[in-house]
Design a protein around this motif. Sequence first.
Motif, mmCIF file in Angstrom:
data_model
loop_
_atom_site.group_PDB
_atom_site.id
_atom_site.type_symbol
_atom_site.label_atom_id
_atom_site.label_comp_id
_atom_site.label_asym_id
_atom_site.label_seq_id
_atom_site.Cartn_x
_atom_site.Cartn_y
_atom_site.Cartn_z
ATOM 1 N N ILE A 1 0.810 -1.203 0.000
ATOM 2 C CA ILE A 1 0.000 0.000 0.000
ATOM 3 C C ILE A 1 0.853 1.268 0.000
ATOM 4 C CG2 ILE A 1 -0.222 -0.061 2.530
ATOM 5 C CD1 ILE A 1 -2.794 1.273 -0.079
ATOM 6 N N GLY A 2 2.003 1.236 0.637
ATOM 7 C CA GLY A 2 2.872 2.414 0.644
ATOM 8 C C GLY A 2 3.367 2.748 -0.748
ATOM 9 N N CYS A 3 3.857 1.733 -1.472
ATOM 10 C CA CYS A 3 4.313 1.933 -2.847
ATOM 11 C C CYS A 3 3.156 2.391 -3.724
ATOM 12 C CB CYS A 3 4.897 0.637 -3.409
ATOM 13 S SG CYS A 3 6.262 -0.064 -2.465
ATOM 14 N N GLN A 4 2.007 1.757 -3.549
ATOM 15 C CA GLN A 4 0.824 2.074 -4.351
ATOM 16 C C GLN A 4 0.447 3.546 -4.205
ATOM 17 O OE1 GLN A 4 -2.458 -0.592 -3.599
ATOM 18 N NE2 GLN A 4 -3.972 0.859 -4.339
ATOM 19 N N THR A 5 0.373 4.026 -2.980
ATOM 20 C CA THR A 5 -0.021 5.408 -2.728
ATOM 21 C C THR A 5 1.039 6.389 -3.213
ATOM 22 O OG1 THR A 5 -1.193 4.630 -0.758
ATOM 23 C CG2 THR A 5 -0.830 6.992 -0.943
ATOM 24 N N HIS A 6 2.299 6.045 -2.995
ATOM 25 C CA HIS A 6 3.402 6.914 -3.390
ATOM 26 C C HIS A 6 3.453 7.076 -4.907
ATOM 27 C CE1 HIS A 6 7.208 8.943 -3.070
ATOM 28 N NE2 HIS A 6 7.895 7.974 -3.655
ATOM 29 N N LEU A 7 3.370 5.964 -5.637
ATOM 30 C CA LEU A 7 3.422 6.025 -7.094
ATOM 31 C C LEU A 7 2.185 6.718 -7.660
ATOM 32 C CD1 LEU A 7 4.754 2.418 -7.812
ATOM 33 C CD2 LEU A 7 6.038 4.559 -8.083
ATOM 34 N N ALA A 8 1.024 6.439 -7.076
ATOM 35 C CA ALA A 8 -0.209 7.047 -7.564
ATOM 36 C C ALA A 8 -0.228 8.553 -7.331
ATOM 37 C CB ALA A 8 -1.417 6.400 -6.890
ATOM 38 N N GLY A 9 0.531 9.013 -6.343
ATOM 39 C CA GLY A 9 0.551 10.435 -6.011
ATOM 40 C C GLY A 9 1.082 11.317 -7.130
ATOM 41 N N ALA A 10 1.770 10.724 -8.108
ATOM 42 C CA ALA A 10 2.274 11.507 -9.235
ATOM 43 C C ALA A 10 1.196 11.776 -10.271
ATOM 44 C CB ALA A 10 3.440 10.771 -9.898
ATOM 45 N N ASN A 11 0.034 11.090 -10.141
ATOM 46 C CA ASN A 11 -1.091 11.276 -11.070
ATOM 47 C C ASN A 11 -0.685 11.010 -12.519
ATOM 48 O OD1 ASN A 11 -3.103 12.083 -9.118
ATOM 49 N ND2 ASN A 11 -1.983 14.026 -8.940
ATOM 50 N N ARG A 12 0.021 9.903 -12.721
ATOM 51 C CA ARG A 12 0.400 9.496 -14.072
ATOM 52 C C ARG A 12 -0.388 8.234 -14.449
ATOM 53 N NH1 ARG A 12 6.918 10.630 -13.938
ATOM 54 N NH2 ARG A 12 6.884 8.979 -15.536
ATOM 55 N N THR A 13 0.241 7.131 -14.645
ATOM 56 C CA THR A 13 -0.456 5.875 -14.938
ATOM 57 C C THR A 13 -1.182 5.379 -13.685
ATOM 58 O OG1 THR A 13 1.282 5.321 -16.524
ATOM 59 C CG2 THR A 13 -0.137 3.516 -15.794
ATOM 60 N N PRO A 14 -2.427 4.870 -13.811
ATOM 61 C CA PRO A 14 -3.142 4.354 -12.638
ATOM 62 C C PRO A 14 -2.350 3.248 -11.942
ATOM 63 C CG PRO A 14 -4.608 4.522 -14.530
ATOM 64 C CD PRO A 14 -3.230 4.780 -15.046
ATOM 65 N N VAL A 15 -2.448 3.209 -10.617
ATOM 66 C CA VAL A 15 -1.720 2.227 -9.815
ATOM 67 C C VAL A 15 -2.704 1.510 -8.895
ATOM 68 C CG1 VAL A 15 0.237 1.827 -8.266
ATOM 69 C CG2 VAL A 15 0.261 3.806 -9.808
ATOM 70 N N ARG A 16 -2.672 0.178 -8.893
ATOM 71 C CA ARG A 16 -3.550 -0.605 -8.032
ATOM 72 C C ARG A 16 -2.768 -1.773 -7.442
ATOM 73 N NH1 ARG A 16 -8.838 -0.445 -10.168
ATOM 74 N NH2 ARG A 16 -9.524 -1.891 -8.519
ATOM 75 N N HIS A 17 -3.357 -2.416 -6.435
ATOM 76 C CA HIS A 17 -2.785 -3.658 -5.920
ATOM 77 C C HIS A 17 -3.109 -4.773 -6.905
ATOM 78 C CE1 HIS A 17 -1.844 -7.066 -3.354
ATOM 79 N NE2 HIS A 17 -1.354 -6.233 -2.442
ATOM 80 N N TRP A 18 -2.182 -5.681 -7.100
ATOM 81 C CA TRP A 18 -2.356 -6.701 -8.137
ATOM 82 C C TRP A 18 -3.532 -7.639 -7.862
ATOM 83 C CZ3 TRP A 18 -1.686 -12.059 -7.513
ATOM 84 C CH2 TRP A 18 -1.097 -12.474 -6.316
ATOM 85 N N VAL A 19 -3.868 -7.890 -6.582
ATOM 86 C CA VAL A 19 -4.993 -8.798 -6.318
ATOM 87 C C VAL A 19 -6.320 -8.166 -6.733
ATOM 88 C CG1 VAL A 19 -3.827 -10.040 -4.452
ATOM 89 C CG2 VAL A 19 -5.272 -8.079 -3.914
ATOM 90 N N GLU A 20 -6.404 -6.845 -6.737
ATOM 91 C CA GLU A 20 -7.628 -6.185 -7.206
ATOM 92 C C GLU A 20 -7.852 -6.452 -8.683
ATOM 93 O OE1 GLU A 20 -8.664 -2.179 -5.421
ATOM 94 O OE2 GLU A 20 -6.474 -2.139 -5.287
ATOM 95 N N ILE A 21 -6.788 -6.478 -9.443
ATOM 96 C CA ILE A 21 -6.884 -6.704 -10.883
ATOM 97 C C ILE A 21 -7.294 -8.154 -11.163
ATOM 98 C CG2 ILE A 21 -5.663 -6.543 -13.074
ATOM 99 C CD1 ILE A 21 -6.192 -3.884 -11.457
ATOM 100 N N VAL A 22 -6.763 -9.079 -10.393
ATOM 101 C CA VAL A 22 -7.158 -10.477 -10.535
ATOM 102 C C VAL A 22 -8.623 -10.641 -10.177
ATOM 103 C CG1 VAL A 22 -6.790 -12.837 -9.676
ATOM 104 C CG2 VAL A 22 -4.820 -11.344 -10.145
#
Length: 409
Positions: free
Chosen positions: A383-404
């Motif tokens: 969740i830390g990586c997810q929130t940090h990367l998403a904070g740039a507002n570029r490509t959408p970022v999610r946890h992989w189990v959500e996609i599955v």
Amino acid sequence: MQTQFTDADLEKPHIQEADRVLRTCVHCGFCNATCPTYQLLGDERDGPRGRIYLMKELLESRDDDDQVTEETRLHLDRCLTCLNCETTCPSGVEYHKLLNIGRAEIERRVPRPAAERAQRYALRKMLVEPQRFKALLALGQTFKPLVPGKLRSKMPGAPVDAGQRPSTQHSRQVLMLEGCVQPGLSPNTNAATARILDRLGISVTPVSEVGCCGAIDFHLNAQQAGLARVRANIDAWWPHVEQGAEAIVQTASGCGAFVKEYGEMLKDDPDYADKAEKISALAKDIVEVLRDEPLESLDVQASQRLAFHCPCTLQHAQKLNGAVEGVLTKLGFALTPVQDAHLCCGSAGTYSITQPELATQLRDNKLNALEAGNPEMIVTANIGCQTHLAGANRTPVRHWVEIVDAALH
């Protein structure tokens, strides 16, 4: 590496441990080649080898030694604790154990300015209690324009609806660490995990008494508070362990890495050593559970092109590099190549708040690498990586189990 501890020093358990770790280092410097902060700053003191020397000098010095200064603490603070150096080290130096000792010692010897102490105290109080964090997050989202910039980027919009958790009770039972910030920032992650496990004939037993894993307190140098949380979690889990729970599942790799250290952290506690060792043995990242199950029974219809960011806590701490990629590929997802996948994204727990400039540089470098293959979405396991990367507002970022979960037919 030779050490100069006195016999009196070596009677102290933490000095014995530091001496053991220091003596395994052969000064080779291979660690610097994969250290994110050394690559950015080019300062020996901001690489593992230099920090090891700083900690050696710190631990060998007397309390009144004026060579131990705030500058020493600065270089230790800049360490991400990503453990890339441990993966690289040919001598097996357990750098993180030395770092825990060094940070505790510098905190004792060189008190922080009041503003830094207040910030760290606030982080510990805001982040570790899920309900408090949810309330503060909702308040922050309401008044987002007034929130300081480095915190504003950590605040996502409305999270994905978590949906329903299964009510079916299977004979196979696992426990799940819900986490402290994840229920507020990404509530669908754990719900998606429960739905996937249900498809595989595994039920998740909730244990509401379990709180933060203890990592936030511990890594902000409130180590005794962190250990108190560790003991409380063990007490909460233990009755379910005795009733046959087959695993304690984590969906945040940072929490998972820390829970797997419970046994080591409490090995000298006569009341908790055996229980802590058992809890660590049962701790599994969700990928460790799924990769051993008949994934074809999930009937996944994979269509998205993904870039996977492997968190440091998954690849360097838990040694699960390639595990998620293997599961996603087996399920039919197309994964884009990611250059320098071993490097940290800059999240590192609260690092992106306490060291925002370095964290932003690391994040942008990581996003450039992840986006090079033109993925439709970036997925990760923490969740830390997810929130940090998403904070740039570029490509959408999610946890992989959500996609599955979303691809289940």
